[in-house]
Design a protein around this motif. Structure first.
Motif, mmCIF file in Angstrom:
data_model
loop_
_atom_site.group_PDB
_atom_site.id
_atom_site.type_symbol
_atom_site.label_atom_id
_atom_site.label_comp_id
_atom_site.label_asym_id
_atom_site.label_seq_id
_atom_site.Cartn_x
_atom_site.Cartn_y
_atom_site.Cartn_z
ATOM 1 N N THR A 205 0.905 -1.220 -0.222
ATOM 2 C CA THR A 205 -0.038 0.152 -0.093
ATOM 3 C C THR A 205 0.686 1.086 0.035
ATOM 4 O O THR A 205 0.454 2.274 -0.766
ATOM 5 C CB THR A 205 -0.928 -0.144 1.203
ATOM 6 N N VAL A 206 1.935 1.299 0.849
ATOM 7 C CA VAL A 206 2.736 2.571 0.954
ATOM 8 C C VAL A 206 4.091 2.277 0.164
ATOM 9 O O VAL A 206 4.784 1.336 0.495
ATOM 10 C CB VAL A 206 2.834 2.874 2.386
ATOM 11 N N VAL A 295 0.724 7.857 5.335
ATOM 12 C CA VAL A 295 -0.724 7.922 4.711
ATOM 13 C C VAL A 295 -1.563 9.095 5.515
ATOM 14 O O VAL A 295 -2.252 9.752 4.847
ATOM 15 C CB VAL A 295 -1.227 6.334 5.083
ATOM 16 N N LEU A 309 -4.191 2.235 10.187
ATOM 17 C CA LEU A 309 -3.605 1.919 8.694
ATOM 18 C C LEU A 309 -3.809 0.439 8.543
ATOM 19 O O LEU A 309 -4.252 -0.035 7.437
ATOM 20 C CB LEU A 309 -2.279 2.107 8.943
ATOM 21 N N THR A 313 -5.795 -1.412 5.371
ATOM 22 C CA THR A 313 -4.828 -1.912 4.361
ATOM 23 C C THR A 313 -5.006 -3.547 4.325
ATOM 24 O O THR A 313 -4.850 -4.095 3.121
ATOM 25 C CB THR A 313 -3.254 -1.485 4.585
#
Lengths: 493, 51
Positions: A205-206, A295, A309, A313
């Protein structure tokens, strides 16, 4: 709500298995050493699994995640310091090999062997107080994690956490260390898998460069340099290194895993290999915290950012696995800590008011009652108390109340022939004074006179506790060698 | 990305790899240890006396 039906199934099946296994293990408890140190028959790999599971609770993820969120990459230094301390203890056998050789079940038992029964009583009280205060915030932080990951309100989680505590208390009270070893193993497998899933989900995701950019934007140099970071600095780094060394050798829940091992050699191997995992134990959740900074940006509630988070995610189905892993982590920590502190209050405080030890059956009975009372205290304290500074610093400063004195007493007791009872009392009391002063005075930090302002700095209070404990031991012993001749340790095979 | 940030990221991946490798090995071998620990129980279902 983030939690789907598949997540619930995984969670419920997992909880049922944990209770069933833990209660089943009751059949293996024959005597006191079976209850408290699993008959001293735990081998290396199983020792590593149960040690890692004990030292990884949901609260560990939350406080390391919080540090990652507020201090960026700079906090990664903590993982490296912990790895150095634990592997050094494993490699040299510093303290743990001697404790295992003398076949003690709790650290204060060593105080009686080397100093006196009253030193054991005082040491037991300080250990119990520091340990229970330290554990007091676990439930609250577990609540924060679960409310954010699962998407529930905090009110419902008080009930969930109460149920979880009840589950742990049931099998810890009934089965002692045998239950803990068996359930720890299962929890170790589930939590390792949960950590891997969460890390992969965060990485998917990041972007790494986005994380580095977020650290630079929000924290600047503080985010990459622990020595110039205003939250840390040199005092913090030295304190954490000494504290990790003391905790590695003397933190009762972890050390009891060494005391349960098959031999002093196995104890050293367990510490060495577990020590190598300690950098990852800290850095993985810290990394999730840094990802949360990338994020959400700064300004989010610090302890809640990382769990939120993960809730957003990690895909459904895997989320159940992650929560089961986190509950596994918490349950293994609670069970080991409950057993450790209830053993200490029974064997090292209550029994020490008598000239001789309590009978084994009475000891096991009182230990079980004490575990129940501590569990109730955890619920009340966790909901009521507001922690100063970060959760990590609270955990370490409450730990220092005991570890500072214990390090000076046990290290001097094993390696210095002139250590005596007066030095032991001075080490214990002075070691606990600085952290206790911090916990009492930090609430009035604005009205403190400038000469006392240093005590409201958590890093200074933590480091000072070790300096004072060592000074108390050395000066107290040297000044009273004639009036209080040192006692020598008995010979062991 | 700054050089310091890059070093921390490399350290993170090394530490995470070490953690998961040791966890996998301890997980597999720990199952055997656990089996031995429980098998050591005597006929009454209790472990033999400590060494």
């Amino acid at each position: 709500m983030n939690f789907g039906p598949a997540d619930w199934v995984i969670l419920v099946v997992y909880l049922l298995c944990s209770v069933a296994l833990g209660v089943w293990a009751r059949r293996f408890v024959e005597d006191l050493s079976g209850y408290m140190v699993a008959g001293r028959r735990v081998r290396t790999s199983l020792g590593i699994a149960t040690f890692v599971a004990t030292e990884l609770g949901t609260v560990t993820f939350v406080y390391f995640g919080e540090l990652g969120y507020v201090s960026g990459f700079a906090c990664f230094i903590i993982g490296i310091l912990a790895m150095i301390a634990y592997t050094a203890v494993g490699k040299t056998g510093f303290i743990v090999a001697a404790l295992r050789r003398y076949r003690v079940m709790t650290i204060p038992e060593f105080y009686e062997l080397r100093y006196s029964r009253t030193v054991r009583l005082v040491g037991g009280m300080i250990l119990f107080l520091g340990g229970v205060l330290n554990m007091g915030i676990f439930l609250k932080f577990d609540g924060i994690f679960l409310s954010e990951v699962m998407g529930f309100g905090p009110d419902a989680l008080v009930i969930i956490m109460s149920v979880m505590l009840l589950v742990v208390m049931t099998y810890t009270i009934l089965g002692g260390m045998f239950s803990i070893v068996i359930t720890d193993y299962m929890q170790f497998v589930v939590l390792s898998f949960g950590m891997l899933v969460a890390t992969l989900a965060v990485l998917a995701t990041v972007d790494l460069s986005a994380m580095a950019a977020a650290v630079e934007t929000h924290l600047g140099r503080d985010g990459v340099d622990p020595f110039t970071n205003t939250r840390f600095g040199w005092t913090f780094v030295v304190w954490i290194l000494v504290s990790s060394l003391a905790a590695a050798a003397l933190w009762q829940p972890g050390t009891s895993k060494a005391l349960a091992s098959e031999s002093p050699q196995v104890a050293r191997k367990v510490f060495f290999w577990t020590g190598l995992t300690f950098a990852g134990r800290a850095m993985v959740p810290m990394f999730w915290g840094v990802a949360a900074l990338a994020v959400f940006g700064a300004g989010h509630p610090t302890a809640a950012a990382m769990p939120r988070l993960l809730g957003e995610t990690v895909p459904s189905g895997f989320l159940g696995l992650l929560v089961a892993g986190m509950l596994a982590a918490s349950m293994s920590t609670y069970s080991a800590y409950l057993l450790a502190w209830s053993s200490v209050i029974t064997r090292d405080v209550i029994a020490c008011f008598r000239p001789v030890d309590l009978p084994e059956r009475t000891t096991v009975f009182i230990t079980r009652i004490a575990a129940g009372v501590i569990g109730v205290f955890l619920l009340v304290f966790g909901l009521w108390y507001t922690i100063p500074d970060t959760a990590f610093q609270y955990i370490y400063v409450t730990g220092a109340m005991y570890t500072a004195g214990a390090l000076s007493l046990v290290a001097a007791g094993v390696y210095w022939k002139r250590a005596n009872t007066v030095g032991a009392y001075a080490g214990l009391i002075l070691g606990a004074a600085a952290p206790a002063g911090f916990l009492l005075l930090e609430r009035f930090r604005d009205s403190l006179p400038s000469s006392l302002a240093f005590i409201a700095d958590v890093n200074i209070a933590g480091l000072l506790s070790f300096v004072l404990a060592a000074a108390g031991m050395v000066i107290g012993s040297l000044l009273t060698q004639r009036s209080h001749p040192p006692r020598t340790l008995p010979e062991v095979q | 990305m700054s050089a310091t940030a890059l070093i921390w990221i490399i350290l993170f991946f090394s530490a995470a790899l070490l953690f998961f490798v040791i966890a996998a090995v301890a997980g597999l071998r720990g199952a055997l240890d656990l089996k031995r620990l429980l098998k050591g129980a005597n006929r009454s279902g209790n472990p033999p006396a400590a060494e």
